[in-house]
Write an enzyme that holds these catalytic residues in place. Structure first.
Site, PDB file in Angstrom:
ATOM      1  N   ASP A 324       0.860  -1.176   0.000  1.00  0.00           N
ATOM      2  CA  ASP A 324       0.000   0.000   0.000  1.00  0.00           C
ATOM      3  C   ASP A 324       0.896   1.225   0.000  1.00  0.00           C
ATOM      4  O   ASP A 324       2.103   1.133   0.197  1.00  0.00           O
ATOM      5  CB  ASP A 324      -1.052  -0.066   1.101  1.00  0.00           C
ATOM      6  CG  ASP A 324      -0.647   0.539   2.410  1.00  0.00           C
ATOM      7  OD1 ASP A 324      -1.546   0.934   3.145  1.00  0.00           O
ATOM      8  OD2 ASP A 324       0.557   0.605   2.716  1.00  0.00           O
ATOM      9  N   ALA A 393     -12.856   3.735   4.558  1.00  0.00           N
ATOM     10  CA  ALA A 393     -12.175   3.464   3.288  1.00  0.00           C
ATOM     11  C   ALA A 393     -13.194   3.294   2.165  1.00  0.00           C
ATOM     12  O   ALA A 393     -12.903   3.579   1.006  1.00  0.00           O
ATOM     13  CB  ALA A 393     -11.307   2.220   3.411  1.00  0.00           C
ATOM     14  N   SER A 398     -15.017  11.970   5.335  1.00  0.00           N
ATOM     15  CA  SER A 398     -15.372  12.115   6.740  1.00  0.00           C
ATOM     16  C   SER A 398     -16.031  13.478   6.896  1.00  0.00           C
ATOM     17  O   SER A 398     -15.983  14.300   5.977  1.00  0.00           O
ATOM     18  CB  SER A 398     -14.113  12.036   7.614  1.00  0.00           C
ATOM     19  OG  SER A 398     -13.196  13.039   7.226  1.00  0.00           O
ATOM     20  N   ASP A 533      -0.393  -1.789   6.777  1.00  0.00           N
ATOM     21  CA  ASP A 533      -0.432  -1.424   8.189  1.00  0.00           C
ATOM     22  C   ASP A 533      -1.832  -1.089   8.677  1.00  0.00           C
ATOM     23  O   ASP A 533      -2.104  -1.112   9.858  1.00  0.00           O
ATOM     24  CB  ASP A 533       0.503  -0.239   8.450  1.00  0.00           C
ATOM     25  CG  ASP A 533       0.080   1.017   7.698  1.00  0.00           C
ATOM     26  OD1 ASP A 533      -0.678   0.889   6.719  1.00  0.00           O
ATOM     27  OD2 ASP A 533       0.501   2.112   8.097  1.00  0.00           O
TER      28      ASP A 533
HETATM   29  N1  ATP Z   1      -9.503  11.446   7.412  1.00  0.00           N
HETATM   30  C1  ATP Z   1      -9.926  11.489   6.158  1.00  0.00           C
HETATM   31  N2  ATP Z   1     -11.034  12.179   5.862  1.00  0.00           N
HETATM   32  C2  ATP Z   1     -11.472  12.210   4.610  1.00  0.00           C
HETATM   33  N3  ATP Z   1     -10.897  11.616   3.572  1.00  0.00           N
HETATM   34  C3  ATP Z   1      -9.797  10.918   3.790  1.00  0.00           C
HETATM   35  C4  ATP Z   1      -9.246  10.814   5.093  1.00  0.00           C
HETATM   36  N4  ATP Z   1      -8.162  10.039   5.012  1.00  0.00           N
HETATM   37  C5  ATP Z   1      -8.026   9.669   3.730  1.00  0.00           C
HETATM   38  N5  ATP Z   1      -9.012  10.198   2.980  1.00  0.00           N
HETATM   39  C6  ATP Z   1      -9.213  10.012   1.544  1.00  0.00           C
HETATM   40  O1  ATP Z   1      -9.528   8.634   1.296  1.00  0.00           O
HETATM   41  C7  ATP Z   1      -8.602   8.051   0.398  1.00  0.00           C
HETATM   42  C8  ATP Z   1      -8.341   6.613   0.779  1.00  0.00           C
HETATM   43  O2  ATP Z   1      -7.688   6.575   2.018  1.00  0.00           O
HETATM   44  P1  ATP Z   1      -7.186   5.234   2.668  1.00  0.00           P
HETATM   45  O3  ATP Z   1      -6.459   5.566   3.893  1.00  0.00           O
HETATM   46  O4  ATP Z   1      -8.296   4.260   2.652  1.00  0.00           O
HETATM   47  O5  ATP Z   1      -6.153   4.780   1.578  1.00  0.00           O
HETATM   48  P2  ATP Z   1      -5.387   3.430   1.582  1.00  0.00           P
HETATM   49  O6  ATP Z   1      -6.230   2.451   0.883  1.00  0.00           O
HETATM   50  O7  ATP Z   1      -4.875   3.148   2.943  1.00  0.00           O
HETATM   51  O8  ATP Z   1      -4.274   3.813   0.618  1.00  0.00           O
HETATM   52  P3  ATP Z   1      -2.786   3.790   0.836  1.00  0.00           P
HETATM   53  O9  ATP Z   1      -2.322   2.711  -0.036  1.00  0.00           O
HETATM   54  O10 ATP Z   1      -2.398   5.105   0.315  1.00  0.00           O
HETATM   55  O11 ATP Z   1      -2.498   3.583   2.290  1.00  0.00           O
HETATM   56  C9  ATP Z   1      -7.392   8.938   0.482  1.00  0.00           C
HETATM   57  O12 ATP Z   1      -6.650   8.900  -0.681  1.00  0.00           O
HETATM   58  C10 ATP Z   1      -7.990  10.311   0.728  1.00  0.00           C
HETATM   59  O13 ATP Z   1      -8.385  10.882  -0.489  1.00  0.00           O
HETATM   60 MG    MG Z   2      -3.167   2.640   4.365  1.00  0.00          MG
END
Ligand code: ATP
Ligand code: MG
Ligand code: K
EC number: 7.2.2.6
Length: 695
Positions: A324, A393, A398, A533
């Site tokens: 990720d 996710a 949010s 993670d």
């Molecule tokens: N606290 C938040 N509030 C609103 N939107 C958010 C928040 N955190 C992340 N996002 C949005 O949601 C998307 C997905 O976030 P997420 O943490 O699920 O990504 P991930 O699948 O963990 O990706 P990565 O591989 O980058 O870790 C982010 O790219 C961002 O645009």
């Molecule tokens: Mg992540």
């Protein structure tokens, strides 16, 4: 940059140098431990002679039976053989078994020593349990899943849990051996804490996630102790092949006297036993379990906990690695960097709504937004009445639903656009252009909307960890494909993918998409590793053949994975892959060596057995061995001492350089196959020169 993010960044930067330090320290510790381990291993070599233990290793069990048979024979009169011969064979066989037992005990030794030191950190801990709004002192052993405890500066964390309130630095050296404290905070991917670690600053409230006896420390102790070590499918398969081979030789040896009687001469039992022991694959039989244990131990020395040997072996055959982005390829501290208003809105207005959408958002991203606008003096947490909508996710948004009916959201630009359009809103013309500019720099744009109107963008900045490109290049040379799966938008994903040098990327991934990617690769017959993670990575970590979770990550991720990196350095998957490959190669190399060895032993023993009856057999005595008895003893002695001589190789593993599997295979076949045939010719000849002085 906030104190906490600077801290996290510094921590990540230290990782590579601390890796080296951990290794150095490991070597120092190992030296002092070594002589103790050798002593206990010698003792163990004898206790392991117990037939109930030996029977688990059928090849060496047969050697033990051979020892018993020749021992009994040495008390009986023999017609053809000198009186000392039986007892000499018997003693060589005893040493053969002892050497094999010693190898296994030695491999087990380090883990046992490590388990002892871990047990010391499991002393009596008291916990401040919160029950009915009151604080009670209870023993840590009484805590159950779901209990809430408060841990203050200077106190031990009583059991595994999730931080639900507050932020603290925690000294995890009892478990990781790493003395720099790590930051733990509620929400986000840095919220899990481990029992037995020490809070060195501030105060946190924790929800306990494990019942007594099931904690991480308990599991870790059982693991390094090898208490629950199970043979891997590969090991079982190899064992079966080797044992079948052994049975074939046993059958040949048992029927041999029938033929020789027919030909009019007889062979002594001790000679038959010697022949059998030389022919069966005792070298690999004696070292097989040591190779497996030592492989696991090498992984542990890298501060990676592997839940099973199977996982380590699977790592050796990995074709694809899914990573990720946030927290794995990048530092993972996505921080608000700038606010960009759109379509004539003011930055102050945007900041106000960004603040409202984030004031209860406990994720690092959410907190960084509040901190950013607080620092600018644009926002102060007044009394905002409403219902908090936490980040998911799935929604990638949010926000807050205020009591007056106003709905505020921030999130991934596409998600917010869809949400606004559902309410009949218009999309500002300059929005996507500005969002793309952020994404092209590798940043993450978050759109902020109120009801049906978009006010602007939050630029979340994250940095690619240094050295990623070189690490992925190394993986490419190993023939492994890297795929970055991120929940982020395609443009940001493309920028980061290019900067880090991954082979492929998939953007806007939801947790179920990550699983789908893994399943698709697996359907093509590929073995897949996944590093992650977050809680959203947990299902994918479970689906992957090798799931490597960061120790800093959530407990859901750690539960789902079959490996945990205590240093939370995702690129350590490279070392795990190398160790896995090395483990498989070592096993293969020593099997080849063991079987190739037999050829020389035929040339030593067979002519010796038959020359008395069939003088022409002397032609086969190509080694020019002193006498038949000396030939048999020399072959047997060689067969025994090759085991301790190969212990260092079994423990350290054969050397591994990143190259294609085919190149590796032919290189090893040459070294261990060819070498396995040559070495015993020389070895047996040298031993014969000495033995010949007496026989
Ligand atoms: N606290 C938040 N509030 C609103 N939107 C958010 C928040 N955190 C992340 N996002 C949005 O949601 C998307 C997905 O976030 P997420 O943490 O699920 O990504 P991930 O699948 O963990 O990706 P990565 O591989 O980058 O870790 C982010 O790219 C961002 O645009
Ligand atoms: Mg992540
Ligand atoms: K043998």
């Amino acid at each position: 940059m906030s104190k906490s993010s600077a801290f996290i960044k510094e921590k990540h930067e230290q990782t590579s140098s601390s890796l080296r330090l951990v290794e150095d320290e490991g070597i120092r510790k190992a030296k002092t431990m070594d002589s103790d381990i050798v002593k206990t291993s010698i003792k163990q070599s004898f206790t392991k002679l117990d037939p109930r233990v030996m029977v688990k290793n059928p090849i060496m069990f047969i050697v033990e039976i051979g020892f018993c048979v020749t021992l009994v024979l040495s008390f009986l009169p023999s017609e053809n053989l000198p009186g000392w011969f039986n007892i000499t064979v018997s003693m060589i066989l005893l040493f053969t078994v002892l050497f094999a037992n010693f190898a296994e005990a030695l491999a087990e030794g380090r883990g046992k020593a490590q388990a002892d030191s871990l047990k010391q950190s499991k002393q009596d801990i008291w916990a401040n349990l919160i029950k009915n709004d009151k604080v009670m002192k209870v023993a840590a052993t009484e805590l159950r899943k779901g209990d809430i405890v408060v841990v203050k500066q200077g106190e031990m964390i009583p059991s595994d849990g999730e931080v639900i309130k507050g932020l603290a630095s925690v000294d995890e050296s009892a478990i990781t051996g790493e003395s720099a404290p790590v930051l733990k905070e509620a929400g986000g991917d840095f919220s899990s804490v481990t029992g037995g670690t020490l809070v060195v600053s501030d105060e946190i409230t924790i929800r306990i996630t494990s019942n007594p006896g099931e904690s991480f420390l308990d599991k870790m102790i059982a693991l390094v102790e090898g208490a629950k070590r199970q043979k891997t499918p590969n090991e079982i398969a190899l064992n079966t092949v080797l044992f079948s081979l052994t049975l074939v030789f046993l059958l040949v040896i048992v029927t041999l006297p029938v033929f020789t009687n027919y030909l009019g001469f007889s062979i002594d039992t001790a000679v038959l036993v010697a022949l059998l022991v030389c022919l069966i694959p005792t070298t690999i039989g004696g070292l097989l379990s040591a190779i497996g244990i030592a492989g696991m131990d090498r992984v542990t020395k890298f501060n990676v906990l592997a839940m099973s040997g199977k996982a380590v072996e699977a790592a050796g055959d990995i074709n694809t690695i899914i990573l990720d982005k946030t927290g794995t390829i990048t530092f993972g501290n996505r921080m608000a960097h700038t606010l960009i208003a759109v379509s004539g809105e003011t930055v102050e207005e945007l900041a106000y709504w960004a603040g409202i959408s984030s004031c209860m958002d406990e994720t690092p991203e959410g907190r960084s937004v509040v901190e950013y606008i607080n620092n600018k003096g644009w926002f102060s947490n007044g009394t905002i009445e409403g219902e908090f909508i936490p980040f998911k996710a799935e929604t990638r948004m949010s926000g807050m639903d205020l009591h007056d009916g106003t709905k505020v959201r921030k999130g991934a630009v596409n998600a917010v656009i869809n949400w606004v359009m559902q309410q009949g809103g218009n999309i500002p013309l300059d929005l996507s252009k500005r969002a793309d500019l952020i994404a092209k720099e590798g940043g993450t744009p978050l759109a902020v909307a109120v009801n049906n109107k978009i006010y602007g963008l939050i630029y979340l900045k994250d940095t690619v960890k240094p050295g990623m490109r070189e690490r992925f290049e190394e993986l490419r040379r190993m023939g492994i494909k890297t795929v970055m799966c991120t929940g982020d938008n395609p443009l940001t994903a493309a920028t980061i993918a290019k900067e880090a040098g991954v082979d492929e990327f998939i953007a806007e991934c939801k947790p179920e998409d990550k699983i789908a990617v893994i399943k698709a690769e697996q359907a093509k017959g590929k073995l897949v590793a996944m590093t992650g993670d977050g809680t959203n990575d947990a299902p994918a970590l479970a689906q992957a053949d090798v799931g490597l979770a960061m120790n800093s990550g959530t407990s859901a991720a750690k539960e789902a994975a079959n490996m945990i990196d205590l240093d939370s350095n995702p690129t350590k998957i490279i070392e795990v892959v190398a160790i896995g490959k090395q483990l498989l190669m070592t096993r293969g190399a020593l099997t080849t060596f063991s079987i190739a060895n037999d050829v020389a032993k035929y040339f030593a023993i067979i002519p010796a057995m038959f020359t008395a009856a069939i003088p022409q057999m002397e032609m086969l005595n190509v080694m020019g061995l002193h006498s038949p008895l000396s030939a048999i003893l020399s072959a047997l002695i060689f067969n025994a001492i090759i085991i301790p001589l190969l212990i260092p190789l079994a423990m350290k593993g054969v050397s591994y350089k990143p190259m294609s599997s085919n190149a590796l295979l032919s290189r090893n076949l040459f070294i261990y196959g060819f070498g396995g045939m040559i070495v015993p010719f020389i070895g047996i000849k040298v031993i014969d020169v000495f033995v010949g002085l007496f026989v």
